[in-house]
Design a protein around this motif. Structure first.
Motif, short mmCIF file in Angstrom:
data_model
loop_
_atom_site.label_atom_id
_atom_site.label_comp_id
_atom_site.label_asym_id
_atom_site.label_seq_id
_atom_site.Cartn_x
_atom_site.Cartn_y
_atom_site.Cartn_z
N PRO A 150 132.31 -23.68 35.12
CA PRO A 150 132.61 -22.26 35.32
C PRO A 150 131.70 -21.34 34.50
O PRO A 150 131.35 -20.25 34.95
CB PRO A 150 134.07 -22.15 34.91
N GLU A 151 131.32 -21.79 33.32
CA GLU A 151 130.45 -20.96 32.49
C GLU A 151 129.02 -20.86 33.00
O GLU A 151 128.22 -20.11 32.45
CB GLU A 151 130.44 -21.47 31.03
N ASP A 152 128.69 -21.60 34.04
CA ASP A 152 127.38 -21.44 34.69
C ASP A 152 127.39 -20.28 35.69
O ASP A 152 126.34 -19.94 36.24
CB ASP A 152 126.99 -22.72 35.44
N THR A 153 128.53 -19.68 35.91
CA THR A 153 128.63 -18.56 36.84
C THR A 153 127.79 -17.40 36.36
O THR A 153 127.92 -16.95 35.22
CB THR A 153 130.10 -18.12 36.98
N ALA A 154 126.89 -16.93 37.22
CA ALA A 154 125.98 -15.85 36.86
C ALA A 154 125.10 -15.53 38.06
O ALA A 154 125.10 -16.26 39.06
CB ALA A 154 125.09 -16.26 35.69
N VAL A 155 124.36 -14.46 37.95
CA VAL A 155 123.26 -14.20 38.87
C VAL A 155 122.04 -14.91 38.30
O VAL A 155 121.71 -14.73 37.12
CB VAL A 155 122.99 -12.70 39.04
N TYR A 156 121.40 -15.70 39.13
CA TYR A 156 120.23 -16.47 38.70
C TYR A 156 118.96 -15.81 39.25
O TYR A 156 118.87 -15.50 40.44
CB TYR A 156 120.33 -17.90 39.19
N PHE A 172 103.49 -19.76 34.98
CA PHE A 172 104.69 -20.51 34.62
C PHE A 172 105.88 -19.78 35.25
O PHE A 172 105.90 -18.55 35.33
CB PHE A 172 104.86 -20.68 33.10
N ILE A 173 106.81 -20.56 35.76
CA ILE A 173 107.96 -20.02 36.48
C ILE A 173 109.23 -20.35 35.71
O ILE A 173 109.48 -21.50 35.37
CB ILE A 173 108.07 -20.60 37.89
N GLY A 174 109.99 -19.32 35.45
CA GLY A 174 111.24 -19.50 34.73
C GLY A 174 112.44 -19.13 35.57
O GLY A 174 112.35 -18.34 36.50
N TRP A 175 113.55 -19.75 35.23
CA TRP A 175 114.85 -19.37 35.77
C TRP A 175 115.67 -18.75 34.64
O TRP A 175 115.76 -19.33 33.55
CB TRP A 175 115.60 -20.57 36.34
N PHE A 176 116.22 -17.61 34.92
CA PHE A 176 117.10 -16.92 33.99
C PHE A 176 118.44 -16.70 34.68
O PHE A 176 118.54 -16.77 35.91
CB PHE A 176 116.51 -15.56 33.59
N ARG A 177 119.45 -16.42 33.89
CA ARG A 177 120.74 -16.09 34.48
C ARG A 177 121.39 -14.99 33.66
O ARG A 177 121.14 -14.84 32.47
CB ARG A 177 121.66 -17.30 34.56
N GLN A 178 122.23 -14.23 34.35
CA GLN A 178 122.93 -13.15 33.69
C GLN A 178 124.35 -13.09 34.21
O GLN A 178 124.58 -12.87 35.40
CB GLN A 178 122.22 -11.82 33.93
N ALA A 179 125.28 -13.30 33.30
CA ALA A 179 126.70 -13.18 33.62
C ALA A 179 127.15 -11.75 33.33
O ALA A 179 126.51 -11.04 32.53
CB ALA A 179 127.50 -14.17 32.80
N PRO A 180 128.24 -11.30 33.95
CA PRO A 180 128.72 -9.93 33.72
C PRO A 180 128.95 -9.66 32.24
O PRO A 180 129.59 -10.45 31.55
CB PRO A 180 130.03 -9.89 34.50
N GLY A 181 128.38 -8.57 31.76
CA GLY A 181 128.57 -8.19 30.37
C GLY A 181 127.73 -8.96 29.38
O GLY A 181 127.87 -8.76 28.17
N GLU A 182 126.89 -9.86 29.88
CA GLU A 182 126.07 -10.68 29.00
C GLU A 182 124.59 -10.34 29.18
O GLU A 182 124.20 -9.73 30.17
CB GLU A 182 126.27 -12.17 29.32
#
Length: 126
Positions: free
Chosen positions: A88-94, A33-43
């Motif tokens: 804008p809240e979708d901004t992150a490293v994916y 199974f393949i997932g997508w995750f994201r991480q915003a600064p400080g989160e």
């Protein structure tokens, strides 16, 4: 060697679209199974979506339902994340990640994944 390589990130205005790709090598998507995750600064890193060829299911975080679509091309061993109506809240490293399917998995739980890509930056301007 198992490898996951993300691509497709970039800068987009709010309301725009991007399509992320996760190219897998060293294993077949049929078994994972393949997932997508994201991480915003400080989160913390959070689960965005997941697809499993083994059980035919897709999963989405509430924050992206109706805007993001996950799909896979097993012939190309690639998973895609189509992101529309970006905010804008979708901004992150994916990041994409792969977990070996064994019948039960918690798609949003990072520890259920065995392999991770290096990430691709998505920036949504207001």
């Amino acid at each position: 060697e198992v490898q996951l390589v993300e691509s497709g990130g970039g800068l987009v205005q709010a309301g725009g679209s991007l399509r992320l790709s996760c190219a897998a090598s060293g294993f077949t998507l049929d078994d994972y199974f393949i997932g997508w995750f994201r991480q915003a600064p400080g989160e913390e890193r959070e689960g965005v979506s997941c697809i499993s060829s083994s059980d035919g299911k897709t999963h989405y975080a509430d924050s992206v339902k109706g805007r993001f679509t996950i799909s896979s091309d097993n012939a190309k061993n690639t998973v895609y994340l189509q992101m529309n109506s970006l905010k804008p809240e979708d901004t992150a490293v994916y990041y994409c990640a792969a977990g070996l399917y064994s019948g039960t998995y918690y798609w949003g739980f990072r520890d259920d994944y065995d392999y991770w890509g290096q990430g691709t930056q998505v920036t949504v301007s207001s």
